[in-house]
Design a protein around this motif. Structure first.
Motif, mmCIF file in Angstrom:
data_model
loop_
_atom_site.group_PDB
_atom_site.id
_atom_site.type_symbol
_atom_site.label_atom_id
_atom_site.label_comp_id
_atom_site.label_asym_id
_atom_site.label_seq_id
_atom_site.Cartn_x
_atom_site.Cartn_y
_atom_site.Cartn_z
ATOM 1 N N ALA A 238 0.820 -1.214 0.000
ATOM 2 C CA ALA A 238 0.000 0.000 0.000
ATOM 3 C C ALA A 238 0.852 1.261 0.000
ATOM 4 N N ALA A 239 2.130 1.134 0.333
ATOM 5 C CA ALA A 239 3.012 2.304 0.348
ATOM 6 C C ALA A 239 3.219 2.885 -1.043
ATOM 7 N N TYR A 240 3.172 2.036 -2.068
ATOM 8 C CA TYR A 240 3.491 2.526 -3.414
ATOM 9 C C TYR A 240 2.398 2.267 -4.445
ATOM 10 N N ARG A 241 1.295 1.660 -4.047
ATOM 11 C CA ARG A 241 0.187 1.442 -4.977
ATOM 12 C C ARG A 241 -0.892 2.499 -4.735
ATOM 13 N N ASN A 242 -1.612 2.839 -5.789
ATOM 14 C CA ASN A 242 -2.665 3.839 -5.689
ATOM 15 C C ASN A 242 -4.006 3.171 -5.386
ATOM 16 N N TYR A 243 -4.461 3.313 -4.150
ATOM 17 C CA TYR A 243 -5.753 2.791 -3.724
ATOM 18 C C TYR A 243 -6.661 3.958 -3.333
ATOM 19 N N ASP A 244 -7.974 3.770 -3.486
ATOM 20 C CA ASP A 244 -8.894 4.845 -3.119
ATOM 21 C C ASP A 244 -9.691 4.521 -1.865
ATOM 22 N N ILE A 245 -9.300 3.450 -1.148
ATOM 23 C CA ILE A 245 -9.935 3.120 0.123
ATOM 24 C C ILE A 245 -8.854 2.945 1.184
ATOM 25 N N ALA A 246 -9.274 2.968 2.450
ATOM 26 C CA ALA A 246 -8.324 2.856 3.565
ATOM 27 C C ALA A 246 -7.156 3.818 3.346
ATOM 28 N N ALA B 170 -5.909 6.331 4.978
ATOM 29 C CA ALA B 170 -4.972 6.634 6.056
ATOM 30 C C ALA B 170 -3.874 5.574 6.126
ATOM 31 N N TYR B 171 -4.256 4.321 5.944
ATOM 32 C CA TYR B 171 -3.285 3.230 5.942
ATOM 33 C C TYR B 171 -2.287 3.428 4.806
ATOM 34 N N ASN B 172 -2.801 3.764 3.618
ATOM 35 C CA ASN B 172 -1.936 3.954 2.466
ATOM 36 C C ASN B 172 -0.972 5.120 2.688
ATOM 37 N N VAL B 173 -1.499 6.232 3.182
ATOM 38 C CA VAL B 173 -0.658 7.396 3.474
ATOM 39 C C VAL B 173 0.411 7.048 4.503
ATOM 40 N N SER B 174 0.008 6.330 5.534
ATOM 41 C CA SER B 174 0.942 6.014 6.621
ATOM 42 C C SER B 174 2.061 5.094 6.158
ATOM 43 N N LYS B 175 1.747 4.147 5.294
ATOM 44 C CA LYS B 175 2.782 3.228 4.829
ATOM 45 C C LYS B 175 3.731 3.915 3.850
ATOM 46 N N GLY B 176 3.218 4.863 3.064
ATOM 47 C CA GLY B 176 4.101 5.659 2.232
ATOM 48 C C GLY B 176 5.054 6.489 3.075
ATOM 49 N N ALA B 177 4.518 7.083 4.135
ATOM 50 C CA ALA B 177 5.348 7.872 5.039
ATOM 51 C C ALA B 177 6.384 6.995 5.740
ATOM 52 N N LEU B 178 5.992 5.782 6.088
ATOM 53 C CA LEU B 178 6.925 4.868 6.747
ATOM 54 C C LEU B 178 8.098 4.540 5.829
ATOM 55 N N ALA B 179 7.819 4.384 4.538
ATOM 56 C CA ALA B 179 8.904 4.126 3.588
ATOM 57 C C ALA B 179 9.891 5.279 3.545
ATOM 58 N N ARG B 180 9.384 6.498 3.653
ATOM 59 C CA ARG B 180 10.278 7.658 3.681
ATOM 60 C C ARG B 180 11.106 7.673 4.966
ATOM 61 N N LEU B 181 10.503 7.259 6.072
ATOM 62 C CA LEU B 181 11.236 7.174 7.343
ATOM 63 C C LEU B 181 12.344 6.135 7.241
ATOM 64 N N THR B 182 12.040 5.002 6.608
ATOM 65 C CA THR B 182 13.045 3.955 6.429
ATOM 66 C C THR B 182 14.216 4.465 5.606
ATOM 67 N N ALA B 183 13.911 5.152 4.511
ATOM 68 C CA ALA B 183 14.975 5.686 3.656
ATOM 69 C C ALA B 183 15.803 6.728 4.399
ATOM 70 N N ALA B 184 15.135 7.584 5.159
ATOM 71 C CA ALA B 184 15.841 8.630 5.900
ATOM 72 C C ALA B 184 16.775 8.027 6.942
ATOM 73 N N THR B 185 16.385 6.894 7.495
ATOM 74 C CA THR B 185 17.185 6.248 8.527
ATOM 75 C C THR B 185 18.273 5.374 7.936
ATOM 76 N N GLY B 186 17.934 4.663 6.859
ATOM 77 C CA GLY B 186 18.836 3.624 6.374
ATOM 78 C C GLY B 186 19.747 3.991 5.229
ATOM 79 N N ILE B 187 19.528 5.125 4.572
ATOM 80 C CA ILE B 187 20.371 5.519 3.444
ATOM 81 C C ILE B 187 21.129 6.796 3.797
#
Length: 243
Positions: A120-128, A130-147
């Protein structure tokens, strides 16, 4: 030799429990988190918990940010604002607070972070949404921490596929599903990350059920591009002024 110590949030059931069990079976000391232990959105509770873990064990080697919730599977216009924001808080503020608090202790041991993410972090869904937004944001947190981090802590996004859990069984999207990702496929990747076998993938996403330890190691030997398996903008071509 002192046993390695892992903290797993949301470990009372589902994927978190599978992960905690697998780590313990591999010889790790595992501190299992839950709302009763420390709500991940509560800064003071998180700081007390991590401090207590380090005080008792003298070290921290792995953080697994697994605790998460999903909002109702309805379009944005039909969503409940309070539920929507609660989902973002748990799924983003929680990993942020845990990561920020654990980071100096992980840096001291050359430790690692695994964030349980989703397609859900990188796919375009029109339901749920908040979950989709949050998982996209989590991916950015991972990149900020790990790269490119100066602290030396490696961080990974682990998308578990669709494991049969209380959450997935309650979702409309999986009502007719007959094939599931096995917990063993998830824990095999996580244990490899924890042991440093997949360090080349720091800051990036891997997916259980599609990736294996062997396939990821083979790909890493061939070379990993700067943007590979990260969340970013897809340009329309070389003449796109955005970069």
């Amino acid at each position: 030799m002192t046993a390695r110590v892992a903290v797993v949030t949301g470990a009372s059931r589902g994927i978190g429990r599978h992960v905690a069990d697998a780590l313990e079976a591999a010889g790790w000391v595992v501190e299992r988190g839950s709302t009763a232990v420390a709500p991940v959105t509560d800064r003071a509770a998180v700081e007390r918990w991590v401090a207590d873990v380090v005080a008792r064990h003298g070290r921290l080697d792995l953080l697994v940010n697994n605790a998460g919730v999903i909002d109702e599977e309805v379009p944005l216009a039909d969503s409940d604002p309070d539920e929507w924001w609660h989902t973002v808080e748990v799924n983003v503020r929680g990993p942020y607070l845990m990561t920020r608090t654990a980071l100096p202790h992980l840096a001291a041991t050359g430790g690692r972070i695994v964030n349980i993410n989703s397609g859900a972090a990188y796919r375009n869904y029109d339901i749920a949404t908040a979950y989709n937004v949050s998982k996209g944001a989590l991916a950015r947190l991972t990149a900020a921490t790990g790269i490119g981090g100066e602290h030396g802590v490696r961080a990974f996004d682990l998308a578990p596929g669709v494991v049969q859990t209380d959450m997935t069984l309650a979702m409309k999207a999986h009502e007719d599903r007959t094939e599931w990702t096995s917990p063993e496929e998830v824990t095999a990747l996580l244990l490899a990350m924890a042991d440093g076998q997949l360090d080349a993938w720091t800051g990036r996403m891997v997916r259980a059920g599609v990736d294996t330890v062997e396939s990821l190691q083979e790909r890493a030997e061939q070379g990993i591009g700067e943007g590979d398996r990260t969340l970013g903008l897809l340009r329309w071509g070389e003449d796109d002024p955005l970069s």
